[in-house]
Design a protein around this motif. Structure first.
Motif, PDB file in Angstrom:
ATOM      1  N   THR A 173     -57.728   5.558  14.781  1.00 45.46           N
ATOM      2  CA  THR A 173     -58.640   4.553  14.232  1.00 45.46           C
ATOM      3  C   THR A 173     -59.768   4.266  15.211  1.00 45.46           C
ATOM      4  OG1 THR A 173     -56.851   3.565  12.954  1.00 45.46           O
ATOM      5  CG2 THR A 173     -58.794   2.185  13.338  1.00 45.46           C
ATOM      6  N   LEU A 174     -59.436   4.111  16.474  1.00 51.94           N
ATOM      7  CA  LEU A 174     -60.439   3.886  17.515  1.00 51.94           C
ATOM      8  C   LEU A 174     -61.417   5.059  17.584  1.00 51.94           C
ATOM      9  CD1 LEU A 174     -61.404   2.095  19.854  1.00 51.94           C
ATOM     10  CD2 LEU A 174     -59.825   3.351  21.327  1.00 51.94           C
ATOM     11  N   LEU A 175     -60.873   6.274  17.522  1.00 47.01           N
ATOM     12  CA  LEU A 175     -61.706   7.474  17.580  1.00 47.01           C
ATOM     13  C   LEU A 175     -62.710   7.520  16.426  1.00 47.01           C
ATOM     14  CD1 LEU A 175     -61.845  10.061  19.369  1.00 47.01           C
ATOM     15  CD2 LEU A 175     -60.465  11.167  17.600  1.00 47.01           C
ATOM     16  N   MET A 176     -62.306   7.070  15.245  1.00 46.12           N
ATOM     17  CA  MET A 176     -63.188   7.094  14.083  1.00 46.12           C
ATOM     18  C   MET A 176     -64.076   5.858  13.973  1.00 46.12           C
ATOM     19  SD  MET A 176     -62.987   9.952  12.520  1.00 46.12           S
ATOM     20  CE  MET A 176     -63.105  10.533  14.195  1.00 46.12           C
ATOM     21  N   THR A 177     -63.719   4.797  14.656  1.00 48.77           N
ATOM     22  CA  THR A 177     -64.534   3.583  14.634  1.00 48.77           C
ATOM     23  C   THR A 177     -65.827   3.769  15.421  1.00 48.77           C
ATOM     24  OG1 THR A 177     -62.564   2.217  14.389  1.00 48.77           O
ATOM     25  CG2 THR A 177     -64.539   1.109  15.179  1.00 48.77           C
ATOM     26  N   ILE A 178     -65.770   4.504  16.506  1.00 52.72           N
ATOM     27  CA  ILE A 178     -66.945   4.672  17.365  1.00 52.72           C
ATOM     28  C   ILE A 178     -68.127   5.291  16.598  1.00 52.72           C
ATOM     29  CG2 ILE A 178     -67.852   5.866  19.406  1.00 52.72           C
ATOM     30  CD1 ILE A 178     -65.025   5.328  20.672  1.00 52.72           C
ATOM     31  N   PRO A 179     -67.962   6.431  15.917  1.00 50.58           N
ATOM     32  CA  PRO A 179     -69.108   6.966  15.167  1.00 50.58           C
ATOM     33  C   PRO A 179     -69.605   6.015  14.080  1.00 50.58           C
ATOM     34  CG  PRO A 179     -67.415   8.642  15.385  1.00 50.58           C
ATOM     35  CD  PRO A 179     -66.818   7.352  15.874  1.00 50.58           C
ATOM     36  N   ALA A 180     -68.679   5.304  13.432  1.00 54.72           N
ATOM     37  CA  ALA A 180     -69.097   4.346  12.401  1.00 54.72           C
ATOM     38  C   ALA A 180     -69.954   3.246  13.010  1.00 54.72           C
ATOM     39  CB  ALA A 180     -67.871   3.757  11.710  1.00 54.72           C
ATOM     40  N   LEU A 181     -69.557   2.739  14.168  1.00 55.19           N
ATOM     41  CA  LEU A 181     -70.333   1.690  14.833  1.00 55.19           C
ATOM     42  C   LEU A 181     -71.648   2.213  15.406  1.00 55.19           C
ATOM     43  CD1 LEU A 181     -67.506  -0.275  16.670  1.00 55.19           C
ATOM     44  CD2 LEU A 181     -68.742  -0.929  14.581  1.00 55.19           C
TER      45      LEU A 181
END
Length: 143
Positions: A67-75
């Motif tokens: 989840t953390l790994l995918m949150t970064i590009p979204a942010l």
């Protein structure tokens, strides 16, 4: 005929701000991520593995890290628009190279005919994140 008409075939064009380019690139990356995960549901036995819990994300810690790994590009979509150029450039350089490496690793370690779509998307994502890195690296200086 002026230079503008020669370069654009007569159509009006304008320079796109670096922040907007970066946000658009991160948005494209996120769409590829989402579609890759969605299309993986069509791989035989994938849904059964989800139901049985036989997945790579088989613990709360692994699920949180993913989840953390995918949150970064979204942010980074939002961050690329609102942050000041110096920190913006730095974050796009760092995350651009990290996500390029991750996607190349996925592209070169994924096997199986059913996963060819995933390899394709990983290559596209690595190209997009490389462009993010390059765009941040070549960020125009203020005159």
């Amino acid at each position: 005929m002026n230079d503008k008409e020669i370069n654009t075939g007569g159509f009006e064009d304008f320079k796109i701000n670096t922040k907007i380019k970066l946000a658009a690139l991160w948005t494209s990356v996120m769409f590829c991520y989402v579609y890759g995960d969605y299309f993986s549901l069509y791989v035989p036995k994938k849904v059964e593995d989800f139901i049985s819990g036989d997945t790579l994300l088989d613990s709360p810690v692994k699920l949180f890290l993913a989840t953390l790994l995918m949150t970064i590009p979204a942010l980074m979509i939002f961050a690329s628009v609102i942050l000041k150029p110096k920190i913006n450039r730095w974050l796009n350089l760092v995350f651009g190279i990290i996500y390029t490496a991750i996607m190349l690793l996925i592209a070169f370690t994924t096997t199986g005919a059913w996963w060819s779509f995933y390899i394709f998307l990983a290559i596209i994502e690595s190209i997009l994140t490389s462009i993010i890195f390059w765009t941040a690296l070549k960020w125009p200086r203020q005159i």
